[in-house]
Design a protein around this motif. Structure first.
Motif, PDB file in Angstrom:
ATOM      1  N   ALA A  31       9.910  -1.174  -7.977  1.00  0.00           N
ATOM      2  CA  ALA A  31       8.590  -0.537  -7.891  1.00  0.00           C
ATOM      3  C   ALA A  31       8.418   0.643  -8.834  1.00  0.00           C
ATOM      4  N   ASP A  32       9.475   1.046  -9.547  1.00  0.00           N
ATOM      5  CA  ASP A  32       9.336   2.135 -10.512  1.00  0.00           C
ATOM      6  C   ASP A  32       9.673   1.684 -11.936  1.00  0.00           C
ATOM      7  N   SER A  46       2.151   5.064  -1.088  1.00  0.00           N
ATOM      8  CA  SER A  46       2.439   3.821  -1.811  1.00  0.00           C
ATOM      9  C   SER A  46       1.594   2.651  -1.330  1.00  0.00           C
ATOM     10  N   GLU A  47       1.516   2.454  -0.015  1.00  0.00           N
ATOM     11  CA  GLU A  47       0.767   1.316   0.535  1.00  0.00           C
ATOM     12  C   GLU A  47      -0.725   1.438   0.221  1.00  0.00           C
ATOM     13  N   LEU A  71       9.166  -2.025  -2.039  1.00  0.00           N
ATOM     14  CA  LEU A  71       8.443  -0.765  -2.224  1.00  0.00           C
ATOM     15  C   LEU A  71       8.827   0.242  -1.152  1.00  0.00           C
ATOM     16  N   TYR A  72       9.368   1.376  -1.598  1.00  0.00           N
ATOM     17  CA  TYR A  72       9.650   2.461  -0.665  1.00  0.00           C
ATOM     18  C   TYR A  72       9.396   3.794  -1.363  1.00  0.00           C
ATOM     19  N   ASN A  73       8.320   4.463  -0.961  1.00  0.00           N
ATOM     20  CA  ASN A  73       7.991   5.807  -1.441  1.00  0.00           C
ATOM     21  C   ASN A  73       8.005   5.919  -2.966  1.00  0.00           C
ATOM     22  N   LYS A  74       7.187   5.096  -3.607  1.00  0.00           N
ATOM     23  CA  LYS A  74       7.073   5.112  -5.066  1.00  0.00           C
ATOM     24  C   LYS A  74       5.621   5.363  -5.485  1.00  0.00           C
TER      25      LYS A  74
END
Length: 310
Positions: A89-90, A46-47, A11-14
Motif C-alpha cells: 500500500a505504500d 486509509s479506508e 492496507l494498514y495505516n497508509k
C-alpha cells in the motif's frame, strides 16, 4: 468479464500513500484487472481514502488486524483473476507494469512467478535500480539460477511480482507465523518447484523504510526462516549459499546489538560461501560495524549507494 489480473493490496495505516498507490494502478495501460484491498484494521483515514475512489474494479474488505501475511492470503482467496499481482500500500507502479507482465505470461506460460525490475526509493528522494546477479538490465526470459541471482537485490519484490493463483493452492500461502521473512519463505518454496520468468526493466517503485534490521524486532523474527530449508540445502548448493547470505545478514545485525546468538548463527555458514570482505567485516568490533551501517544509511539518503557486505 473475468479480470486477467487480481491486484491484491494489504492496507494498514497508509493514509499518506494509498491514494497515489491506487492511482498508479488505475492508470495502467493494461485495463483488465480488479483491485482487492484488504483493510487490515486501519485506525487512520486509509479506508476513507479508498472509499473516495469510484471505480467498479475496486473491492475493499475490512477485517481485524492480523498482519500483512493474513491480509494478503485473505485477498488472494477473494480474487477472481487467474493471476495475482501483489502490491504493497505504500509502493507504486509505472503505467507499463501490468502490460509488461501480461506479455511475459504470454511468452513464457506455466511459470511459478513472473517478475520485473524495480526502483528502490530511499529517503523519499533518491532512486536505486534493483541489481540482480547474472541478470543484466533489459534481459527477458527464464531465470537460469534463481538462488545465485538473488545474492544482491531480490529477484522477487512483493510489489513487482505476479503469481498464478493455482500456485498458492499447490505450494503455499504466506506463512502467518513468520513476522519477518515471510516473503522470502514463499518465494523460495515456489522457486524450488517452479521456473521463474523475468523482464528486467523497471516497472515499479519500492519505497524502502529507514528502519534497519539491526535496531528492530525483525531480526529476531527472521531467525525462524533460517532453518526452513535445511534438508533441501544438503543437495542444492545454490540454495545453501542463498540461505547462508540470510544467516550472515542476521548474524551481523545480531552482533551490532550484542546478541549472543551472533556467533552460533555464523558457525552454521559454509566458509566457502563467504568472501574475504564478508569475513573481515564480521570480525570488526561492533562499534565500527554500527558506524559503517550508519554511514551507509546516510549515504543512501544522499543518493550514494554501495553494498556494505556483498
Amino acid at each position: 468479464m473475468t479480470p486477467f489480473f487480481s491486484v491484491v493490496i494489504p492496507l494498514y495505516n497508509k493514509e499518506g500513500f494509498i491514494e497515489e498507490t491506487l492511482k498508479s494502478v488505475l492508470t495502467q495501460s493494461f485495463k483488465y484487472f480488479e483491485i482487492i484491498i484488504v483493510n487490515d484494521g486501519s485506525t487512520d483515514r486509509s479506508e476513507d481514502i479508498v472509499n473516495s475512489f469510484k471505480d467498479f474494479r475496486i473491492k475493499i474488505f475490512t477485517i481485524k488486524n492480523h498482519g500483512a501475511s493474513h491480509a494478503r492470503n485473505y485477498g488472494i482467496k477473494k480474487a477472481s483473476g487467474n493471476y495475482i499481482a501483489l502490491l504493497d500500500a505504500d509502493d507504486f507502479w509505472y503505467e507499463n507494469h501490468l502490460l509488461t507482465i501480461f506479455h511475459l505470461i504470454n511468452e513464457f506460460p506455466d511459470m511459478g512467478m513472473y517478475c520485473s525490475g524495480y526502483n528502490i526509493l530511499l529517503g523519499g528522494k533518491h532512486y536505486k535500480k534493483s541489481k540482480l546477479k547474472y541478470i543484466p538490465y533489459g534481459y527477458k526470459g527464464l531465470v537460469k539460477n534463481y538462488f545465485e541471482s538473488n545474492l544482491y537485490d531480490s529477484i522477487v519484490n512483493s510489489s513487482a511480482v505476479v503469481i498464478p493463483k493455482y500456485i498458492f493452492d499447490n505450494i503455499s500461502f504466506f506463512d502467518v507465523d513468520l513476522r519477518s521473512g515471510q516473503d522470502t519463505y514463499l518465494w523460495t518454496q515456489i522457486a524450488l518447484k517452479n521456473s521463474v520468468a523475468i523482464n528486467n526493466i523497471v516497472t515499479s517503485i519500492y519505497v524502502k523504510n529507514d528502519n534497519s534490521l539491526s535496531t528492530s524486532k525483525a531480526t529476531e523474527d527472521r531467525l525462524l526462516l533460517l532453518d526452513k530449508f535445511i534438508e533441501q540445502e544438503k543437495t542444492n548448493k545454490s540454495l545453501k549459499k542463498f540461505m547462508d547470505m540470510n544467516r550472515y545478514a542476521v548474524a551481523l545485525n545480531f552482533k551490532m546489538t550484542n546478541n549472543i546468538l551472533s556467533k552460533s548463527i555464523y558457525k552454521n555458514i559454509d566458509p566457502n560461501n563467504l568472501s574475504l570482505k564478508q569475513k573481515t567485516i564480521f570480525l570488526m568490533p561492533k562499534n565500527l560495524l554500527r558506524y559503517l551501517y550508519s554511514l551507509k544509511t546516510k549515504l543512501d539518503r544522499k543518493g550514494i549507494f554501495f553494498y556494505l557486505y556483498r
